[in-house]
Design an enzyme around this catalytic site. Structure first.
Site, mmCIF file in Angstrom:
data_model
loop_
_atom_site.group_PDB
_atom_site.id
_atom_site.type_symbol
_atom_site.label_atom_id
_atom_site.label_comp_id
_atom_site.label_asym_id
_atom_site.label_seq_id
_atom_site.Cartn_x
_atom_site.Cartn_y
_atom_site.Cartn_z
ATOM 1 N N ASP A 21 0.855 -1.178 0.000
ATOM 2 C CA ASP A 21 0.000 0.000 0.000
ATOM 3 C C ASP A 21 0.899 1.238 0.000
ATOM 4 O O ASP A 21 2.109 1.154 0.202
ATOM 5 C CB ASP A 21 -0.972 -0.037 1.194
ATOM 6 N N GLU B 61 -10.346 7.054 3.981
ATOM 7 C CA GLU B 61 -9.277 6.576 4.858
ATOM 8 C C GLU B 61 -9.308 7.256 6.231
ATOM 9 O O GLU B 61 -10.378 7.514 6.767
ATOM 10 C CB GLU B 61 -7.921 6.740 4.168
HETATM 11 C C1 BGC Z 1 -5.122 2.956 0.154
HETATM 12 C C2 BGC Z 1 -5.363 1.846 -0.822
HETATM 13 C C3 BGC Z 1 -5.252 2.351 -2.221
HETATM 14 C C4 BGC Z 1 -3.940 3.062 -2.412
HETATM 15 C C5 BGC Z 1 -3.760 3.636 -3.788
HETATM 16 C C6 BGC Z 1 -3.886 3.737 -0.165
HETATM 17 O O1 BGC Z 1 -3.750 4.850 0.649
HETATM 18 O O2 BGC Z 1 -5.016 2.425 1.453
HETATM 19 O O3 BGC Z 1 -6.618 1.261 -0.600
HETATM 20 O O4 BGC Z 1 -5.397 1.292 -3.115
HETATM 21 O O5 BGC Z 1 -3.829 4.121 -1.498
HETATM 22 O O6 BGC Z 1 -4.525 4.743 -3.983
HETATM 23 C C1 BGC Z 2 -3.610 9.534 -2.761
HETATM 24 C C2 BGC Z 2 -4.392 8.338 -2.386
HETATM 25 C C3 BGC Z 2 -3.721 7.742 -1.257
HETATM 26 C C4 BGC Z 2 -3.537 8.750 -0.131
HETATM 27 C C5 BGC Z 2 -2.782 8.184 0.995
HETATM 28 C C6 BGC Z 2 -3.514 10.479 -1.602
HETATM 29 O O1 BGC Z 2 -2.797 11.617 -1.946
HETATM 30 O O2 BGC Z 2 -4.204 10.163 -3.831
HETATM 31 O O3 BGC Z 2 -4.490 7.427 -3.444
HETATM 32 O O4 BGC Z 2 -4.453 6.655 -0.830
HETATM 33 O O5 BGC Z 2 -2.874 9.873 -0.564
HETATM 34 O O6 BGC Z 2 -2.215 9.163 1.800
#
Ligand code: BGC
Ligand code: BGC
Length: 833
Positions: free
Chosen positions: A334, A534
């Site tokens: 991740d 998230e």
């Molecule tokens: C998330 C994932 C996601 C990845 C890519 C991460 O922060 O936990 O679920 O696939 O970002 O965007």
């Molecule tokens: C990204 C996401 C990612 C997240 C995690 C964002 O800037 O676009 O895909 O999951 O950061 O911190």
């Protein structure tokens, strides 16, 4: 059984693929007589089930992998196991480093434009693919593979069909529908040239305070299990048939392995304290069916299990996943999650690869990570056999997906057919999903279904708000700050009601604030959570909207006026809404339905002939809480005492009456947990307001509640500051890279006479211009992107003062809320003087 037996004999060498790589060539399982294999009974509690994937072992493919590996340089191998983000890498760099894969994170899009048209996505996919294709390869070219989070349809792309978030799909209890959703999602992805979906999420959500609750199908392993394989088959096609990874299909990812939905307190990226059995039987329930269906990728979880980060756990990534369950695809990390393994940083982590990770997700950290990983293979810190296994798995996935022969993204079937993106046919599937996902919690006096001939008032800030009905992972990561114009072809809940009522010859009126001229026969009020994704969505309690009860005032107003009222609640989780339930006759949990809001009217209203065309069908896949504090509540708990149990959901024929519910709220939350530093008049424990300098006075005032705000008056006697402080600094580095902002709700009572700074620690941004142009006496929100503070020198790893306001001049300023959250930024405060 055979797979299990081989596993025991040969340990890691269980897959045909691995054996061809040489490391296990001495164990030819086919020649081992069954009789000499000891049976394992009973299974050890920490053993995971052996799974027979429907993707048959393919010796020819394994041979091809070995040949490819033989022709690759060490640099090329390392390039395959690193995945940068398009926001941080150019096509030329992809060619230079020969990376195996790229991703577009939630905030990444062609040219940095989140609203870029579909054709631009395809063009960009071609540009990266061709750059990689034209790189100077040592041996055969290895095609690039692009991944994205199409987690409720291909929702990053404007105009795509947006399905209900998984929480709503779980309520449909219709796994076959899930497969069709996967098919549509894959088609829409292929139109834009993207190969790989980071979906489905198989989290079994045990604490609804978690900001990703809506990404899970259920709190119950049985529901997750029933959806997992279907979604994989929808995206990838059925293994063992020609549709498998054929035209119009994409690679699926089961995520986040494992225990993501079980963290203590529902804290995102936290620690799951489950026993080994609970981990396997509850949190791991979706993986066997996904692997059986042939899922080609598994994403490791950010979280820990009993104190150990999954990204560093060979017991989970290698033993449980690859050895026991026989997973032969690739394990992707991740977002910089490897950096959280003790001893690792975002740019160096041999521990993860050695634990069984096959590909680092290294959005912005790829350059140094590449150099370090290469050096670590050279020094032996990462064994060559492990690297070969990782690369071999990636190559095998690319071969199965036909990427070596499919050509450039634009050359593939469906590519560029943008008229199919969000087509009527695709949207019909989403609308069906919306209808089936709605859960009727209350229908006293059988107010529903409504007659479309009635005079209907549609109110609430969610009524005509497609962004709000779609939630996070929509166009942008957080899904915030969107307008209906960003959703061409989509239908808000209001638009759906309006169309249905019109076609029946009736009349509906939209009035977000609930005002009306002619008293309506009935009101539908649509309200709920603002979008989040998230950790930004982590909450301290499950009380809906503790700080703002405008929606409740509206419900009260209708009740007082004797207007029968239906609540349509948009949320990413069950919430404590007892006061709202008490105010209305009917209450519908709509979760986050996505782009086809018309599915709501399909169920709420009778058709033009007065018949019920669609009854409610949804059943709760999450228990609905009786208490507001958010303590974990799941089917099967000891003393299980929900307001509405798992499986609950009324039908039109039901005569169930929901009587008045207790309304005692939990004690106000001291903040902190939600990124709130100051709110409802209080600060998190250990935090305080303080001042420095002369001529600054502080008083309390009421904004929404008694003494919930502070008023600061600077007399200009000297430079003086008002600030929030803690003795135990917090780490905001993830928030800083995650595009979040410091938000301050303020009211200017007297304009500044000189320069004013807003600082985090000592990194400051000038704000006098903003304050000077703000109307006197009106509450507003100031949003400063955390990256502005980073640019001004902030060490985000140790923030002791999240907000400090200082001036040497005169100023009178009131403040009610200070928090870190996602915001639409209209002013570039970073640059402003
Ligand atoms: C998330 C994932 C996601 C990845 C890519 C991460 O922060 O936990 O679920 O696939 O970002 O965007
Ligand atoms: C990204 C996401 C990612 C997240 C995690 C964002 O800037 O676009 O895909 O999951 O950061 O911190």
């Amino acid at each position: 059984m055979a797979a299990r037996a081989r596993t025991n004999m040969a340990g890691l060498c269980s897959t045909a693929l691995f054996m061809t790589l040489g490391a296990c060539a001495t164990t030819p399982p086919a020649q081992v007589p069954q009789a000499v294999v000891p049976a394992i009974t009973p299974p050890q509690p920490d053993r995971w089930p052996a799974v027979q994937s429907r993707v048959a072992d393919d010796p020819a493919l394994a041979l091809r992998v070995r040949e490819l590996l033989g022709g690759m340089s060490l640099e090329e191998k390392v390039g395959q196991i690193i995945q940068p983000d398009i926001a941080s890498i150019t096509p030329a760099e992809v060619a230079q480093y020969k990376f195996g894969s790229i991703l577009a994170g939630g905030n990444s899009a062609p040219g940095g434009n989140e609203k870029a048209p579909a054709a631009e996505w395809l063009k960009l996919a071609d540009t990266y693919w061709k750059a990689s294709d034209q790189a100077r390869w040592n041996g055969p070219k290895i095609p690039l593979m692009w991944g994205i989070d199409a987690v409720h349809g291909h929702a990053n792309v404007v105009g795509a069909t947006i399905f209900p978030q998984n929480i709503g799909l779980g309520a449909t209890r219709d796994p076959a529908l899930m497969r069709r959703i996967g098919e549509v999602t894959a088609r829409e992805m292929v139109i834009t040239g993207i190969d790989w979906d980071f979906s489905p999420t198989l989290a079994v959500v045990r604490d609804d305070r978690w900001g990703r609750a809506y990404e899970g199908f259920s709190e119950d392993p049985s529901v997750v299990r029933s959806f997992a394989g279907e979604m994989v088959q929808g995206l990838q096609g059925r293994a063992g048939t020609p549709e498998f990874l054929g035209a119009g299909r994409v690679i699926a990812t089961a995520k986040h392995f494992v225990g993501d939905g079980g963290t203590a307190g529902g804290k995102d990226q936290g620690d799951t304290l489950a026993s080994p059995e609970e981990l396997r039987d509850i949190h791991g329930a979706g993986y066997p069916p996904a692997i059986e269906a042939g899922v080609q990728a598994v994403m490791a979880s950010f979280s820990s299990v009993r104190g150990e980060k999954v990204h560093g756990s060979s017991a989970l990534l290698t033993d449980a996943l690859k050895r026991d369950m026989g997973f032969s695809g690739l394990v992707v990390g991740d977002w910089n999650a490897h950096g959280q393994v003790p001893g690792c940083t975002n740019t160096s982590c041999p521990q993860s690869i050695n634990a069984g990770l096959d590909m680092f997700m290294a959005p912005d950290s790829w350059k140094e990570l590449y150099a370090n990983t290469l050096a670590q293979v050279r020094s032996g810190a990462i064994p060559m056999a492990r690297l070969d296994d990782a690369v071999g798995r990636i190559l095998a996935v690319k071969l199965r997906a036909g990427l070596f022969s499919k050509g450039a993204p634009s050359a593939r079937l469906l590519a560029g057919q943008v008229e199919q993106l969000g087509s009527a046919q695709h949207r019909a599937v989403a609308r069906e999903a919306v209808r089936k996902s709605l859960v009727l919690l209350k229908n006293n006096g059988n107010l529903l279904p409504l007659s479309p001939g009635a005079n209907i008032l549609v109110a609430g800030d969610g009524a005509d708000n497609i962004g709000k009905q779609s939630g996070g992972w929509t166009i942008s990561w957080q899904g915030s700050g969107l307008t209906n114009a960003d959703f061409p072809g989509a239908t808000s809940i209001w638009k759906g009601i309006d169309a249905a009522v019109r076609s029946a010859g009736g009349r509906a009126t939209l009035s977000a604030d609930g005002s009306y001229k002619r008293k309506p026969d009935v009101a539908i009020v649509v309200f709920g959570e603002e979008p989040y994704a998230e950790f930004v969505g982590d909450r301290a309690t499950l009380e809906f909207s503790p700080g703002d009860k405008t929606h409740l005032d509206l419900l009260r107003k209708f009740k007082a006026a004797g207007i029968p009222t239906v609540a349509v609640f948009l949320s990413g989780r069950p919430m404590w809404v007892n006061p709202e339930l008490n105010m209305v006759d009917a209450f519908v949990a709509a979760f986050l339905p996505g782009s086809e809001g018309a599915g709501v009217a399909d169920v709420l209203l009778r058709d033009a002939r007065g018949q019920v065309a669609h009854d409610f069908q949804g059943k709760l896949s999450f228990s609905w809480p009786k208490r507001a504090d958010g303590a974990p509540l799941n089917r099967g708990d000891e003393g299980y005492d929900p307001l509405f149990p798992f499986d609950y959901g009324l039908r039109y024929a039901d005569r169930t009456v929901v009587s008045a519910l207790a309304e005692d709220r939990p004690p106000p939350v001291p903040g902190g947990a939600d990124g709130v530093f100051f709110g409802r008049g209080s600060l998190p424990p250990g935090w305080s307001w303080a001042t420095s300098g002369q001529g600054l006075t502080v008083s309390s005032l009421d904004r929404r509640a008694q003494e919930d705000a502070r008023r600061f008056r600077w007399t200009g006697a000297s430079e003086a500051q008002a600030f929030i402080q803690t003795a135990a600094p917090i780490d905001l580095s993830r928030e800083t890279t995650g595009e979040l902002s410091l938000l301050v709700d303020y009211r200017v009572d007297e304009r500044p006479s000189g320069a004013v700074n807003l600082a985090m620690n000592t990194a400051s941004v000038p704000i006098a211009g903003v304050l000077r142009s703000a109307p006197i006496g009106q509450w507003r929100t100031l949003a400063v992107p955390l990256r502005c503070f980073a640019r001004a020198g902030l060490d985000a790893k140790a923030v002791a003062v999240p907000a400090a306001i200082g001036t040497a001049g005169r100023l009178s300023l009131s403040i009610s809320d200070v928090r870190v959250a996602s915001a639409m930024i209209n002013q570039d405060l970073c640059g402003q003087k």
